[in-house]
Structures are given as C-alpha cells and as structure tokens.
Design a protein around this motif. Structure first.
Motif, PDB file in Angstrom:
ATOM      1  N   ALA A  73     -96.791 -45.651  71.550  1.00 52.75           N
ATOM      2  CA  ALA A  73     -96.172 -46.590  72.484  1.00 52.75           C
ATOM      3  C   ALA A  73     -94.802 -47.040  71.992  1.00 52.75           C
ATOM      4  CB  ALA A  73     -97.086 -47.811  72.668  1.00 52.75           C
ATOM      5  N   GLY A  74     -93.998 -46.095  71.501  1.00 55.11           N
ATOM      6  CA  GLY A  74     -92.709 -46.494  70.950  1.00 55.11           C
ATOM      7  C   GLY A  74     -92.900 -47.542  69.875  1.00 55.11           C
ATOM      8  N   THR A  76     -92.867 -49.206  66.319  1.00 58.39           N
ATOM      9  CA  THR A  76     -92.117 -49.129  65.079  1.00 58.39           C
ATOM     10  C   THR A  76     -93.054 -49.223  63.880  1.00 58.39           C
ATOM     11  OG1 THR A  76     -90.340 -50.258  66.253  1.00 58.39           O
ATOM     12  CG2 THR A  76     -90.140 -50.117  63.852  1.00 58.39           C
ATOM     13  N   ARG A  81     -97.479 -53.914  59.769  1.00 54.52           N
ATOM     14  CA  ARG A  81     -98.466 -53.139  60.533  1.00 54.52           C
ATOM     15  C   ARG A  81     -99.241 -52.172  59.648  1.00 54.52           C
ATOM     16  NH1 ARG A  81     -94.421 -52.292  65.659  1.00 54.52           N
ATOM     17  NH2 ARG A  81     -94.869 -54.295  66.675  1.00 54.52           N
ATOM     18  N   LYS A 120     -91.007 -59.410  74.476  1.00 57.45           N
ATOM     19  CA  LYS A 120     -92.351 -58.927  74.798  1.00 57.45           C
ATOM     20  C   LYS A 120     -93.316 -59.235  73.653  1.00 57.45           C
ATOM     21  CE  LYS A 120     -93.119 -54.443  75.292  1.00 57.45           C
ATOM     22  NZ  LYS A 120     -93.034 -53.124  75.923  1.00 57.45           N
ATOM     23  N   GLN A 124     -91.397 -55.869  67.861  1.00 59.98           N
ATOM     24  CA  GLN A 124     -90.349 -56.093  66.881  1.00 59.98           C
ATOM     25  C   GLN A 124     -89.260 -56.978  67.455  1.00 59.98           C
ATOM     26  OE1 GLN A 124     -92.064 -55.276  64.200  1.00 59.98           O
ATOM     27  NE2 GLN A 124     -90.016 -55.018  63.393  1.00 59.98           N
ATOM     28  N   ASP A 164     -85.913 -52.799  72.183  1.00 63.86           N
ATOM     29  CA  ASP A 164     -85.479 -51.615  71.448  1.00 63.86           C
ATOM     30  C   ASP A 164     -84.218 -50.990  72.035  1.00 63.86           C
ATOM     31  OD1 ASP A 164     -87.856 -52.217  70.252  1.00 63.86           O
ATOM     32  OD2 ASP A 164     -88.604 -50.165  70.235  1.00 63.86           O
TER      33      ASP A 164
HETATM   34  N1  GLN Z   1     -90.741 -50.649  68.964  1.00 60.96           N
HETATM   35  C1  GLN Z   1     -91.180 -51.975  69.286  1.00 60.96           C
HETATM   36  C2  GLN Z   1     -92.348 -52.388  68.428  1.00 60.96           C
HETATM   37  O1  GLN Z   1     -92.929 -51.573  67.792  1.00 60.96           O
HETATM   38  C3  GLN Z   1     -91.531 -52.136  70.761  1.00 60.96           C
HETATM   39  C4  GLN Z   1     -92.677 -51.292  71.216  1.00 60.96           C
HETATM   40  C5  GLN Z   1     -93.018 -51.496  72.689  1.00 60.96           C
HETATM   41  O2  GLN Z   1     -92.594 -52.482  73.285  1.00 60.96           O
HETATM   42  N2  GLN Z   1     -93.760 -50.601  73.275  1.00 60.96           N
HETATM   43  O3  GLN Z   1     -92.680 -53.518  68.374  1.00 60.96           O
END
Ligand code: GLN
Length: 231
Positions: A73-74, A76, A81, A120, A124, A164
C-alpha cells in the motif's frame, strides 16, 4: 500417484485510493503499481492473492493482528514499523511533501502558523506533521483516506496537507487540483510487509518475484505505465 497441490491464496490488504500505487479504475478493479506488482509476483511464484482494499491504517492494523497475510500500500519502511512487521526489499522511493490549494499564498511551513493541516491516519505524512506542528504552530486533522484529506484542503477547511511526494506529484499531473510547495522530506522506501516472524515464505516469494520482474523488464514496464517515467 502424482500429487496435485492447489496454489495457496494469500489475503493482501491495501489502501483504498493511493494513485499511482493503488486505486479503483472505472470498472471498479483495483489497479496501480502495487496491484500489478503483487499480481505479477504471484504469477511468477505460483501463488494466488485475494486483494482487500481496507484503507491504509486498517490494513496495517489487520496485518499486525494477524487477520491478513500481507500489505502492499505504498507503505514506507520505517524502524518503528520494523518492530512489528517484516519488510520486503524496497520497490520505490518517496518522501513527504506539502500541498496547498492552487490559489493559496502559502509557500512554506512558516505559512501554517495558526492554521489547520490535513493528514491521513497512521501515515508517515501524519507522523511528519505531528513532529513539526508545535514548532510551526499549526493544528492537525486526520482522515482515513486520501480523498478526504485532499477535499479538506480544496474546500478550505485545511490550508494544506502532507502526503507522499510520489502520490501528490502524480496527482498534480493528473488533475487532482492541488499544488506541491515543498521539497520531499523524510525520504524513504516502499516495501511489502508481513507480520513480524509470520508468512516468511510469502515474504521470500515476494523478494524472489520482485527480483525476477526487475530482471525481465516487467518492473520497469509497470513503473513506466503508471508514471510515464523509467524506474
Ligand atoms: N508511504 C506512507 C506511509 O507509509 C503513506 C502510505 C499510504 O498512505 N498508503 O505511511
């Protein structure tokens, strides 16, 4: 007699809207870099995926509690984590940028004094905003998905958002209706994740599959398809 093994199906959580990494197309099919990567890797490695667009924070929570097998999900890769998740080899780089409405006069962090900023939940971007809000004197509001974050800026409730660079820069090009005013901060790498110590076979297959896609040109093809740029 020969044995037939049915391919294992893994449940993979993802975000709802995070283009170009994951989003629903006009046929309501989940597409984007992350979706094509996980499906191509599954094909290479001989497993099946059941994609669950849960939202970013919900996907990470579901993974941490063992309700799903993996998340792409993109996300980071961070040290924090890594305490609870195991990450794949990195597959994309991004940092955090600030975006404002097209007609906004705010050009930097100092311009946020006394204002509200949208982020959100669990991202990150949220961590970054919270780490500098006292210094720059702004308030932070959170939403569970990116659309609501961007809308809060477009309607003027928030004067800016942090998200991001790979996503906001793509949004600027595709008519999101926001402009990016800062250089990327906290640059990191995206990774596929499993719960720490769990699903190690899946993690290994992801890494092997990703290496194959990088070698056979499919990875570059996917990146180019969604960003217009070579990887
Ligand atoms: N890359 C950012 C994170 O890992 C946002 C990921 C997202 O919003 N899907 O927090």
């Amino acid at each position: 007699a020969p044995q037939v093994h049915a391919a294992t199906t893994y449940t993979i959580g993802t975000d709802v809207t995070f283009p170009p990494f994951v989003y629903a197309n006009s046929n309501n099919k989940y597409v984007g870099i992350d979706m094509e990567l996980i499906r191509s890797i599954a094909k290479e490695e001989g497993f099946k995926v059941d994609i669950k667009p849960l939202g970013f924070n919900a996907a990470v929570q579901s993974l941490s509690s063992g309700q799903i097998d993996g998340v792409i999900a993109g996300m980071t890769i961070t040290d924090e984590r890594k305490q609870t998740l195991d990450f794949s080899t990195p597959y994309y780089e991004s940092g955090i940028v600030m975006a404002v409405a097209p007609n906004s006069k705010i050009t930097n962090l100092k311009g946020l004094k006394g204002k509200t900023v949208a982020v959100k939940t669990g991202t990150q971007g949220a961590t970054y905003a919270n780490s500098i809000k006292d210094k720059y004197g702004f308030k932070v509001v959170t939403f569970d998905d990116s659309d609501n974050v961007y809308n809060d800026v477009k309607t003027g409730n928030s004067v800016a958002c942090f998200d991001d660079s790979a996503v906001l820069n793509y949004g600027v090009k595709t008519g999101l209706g926001l402009k990016v005013v800062t250089k990327p901060a906290d640059i990191g790498q995206y990774g596929f994740a499993v719960k720490k110590g769990q699903n190690q076979k899946l993690l290994k297959m992801f890494n092997e599959g990703l290496a194959k896609l990088k070698k056979n040109g499919k990875y570059d093809q996917i990146i180019k398809k969604y960003t217009g740029k070579a990887a």
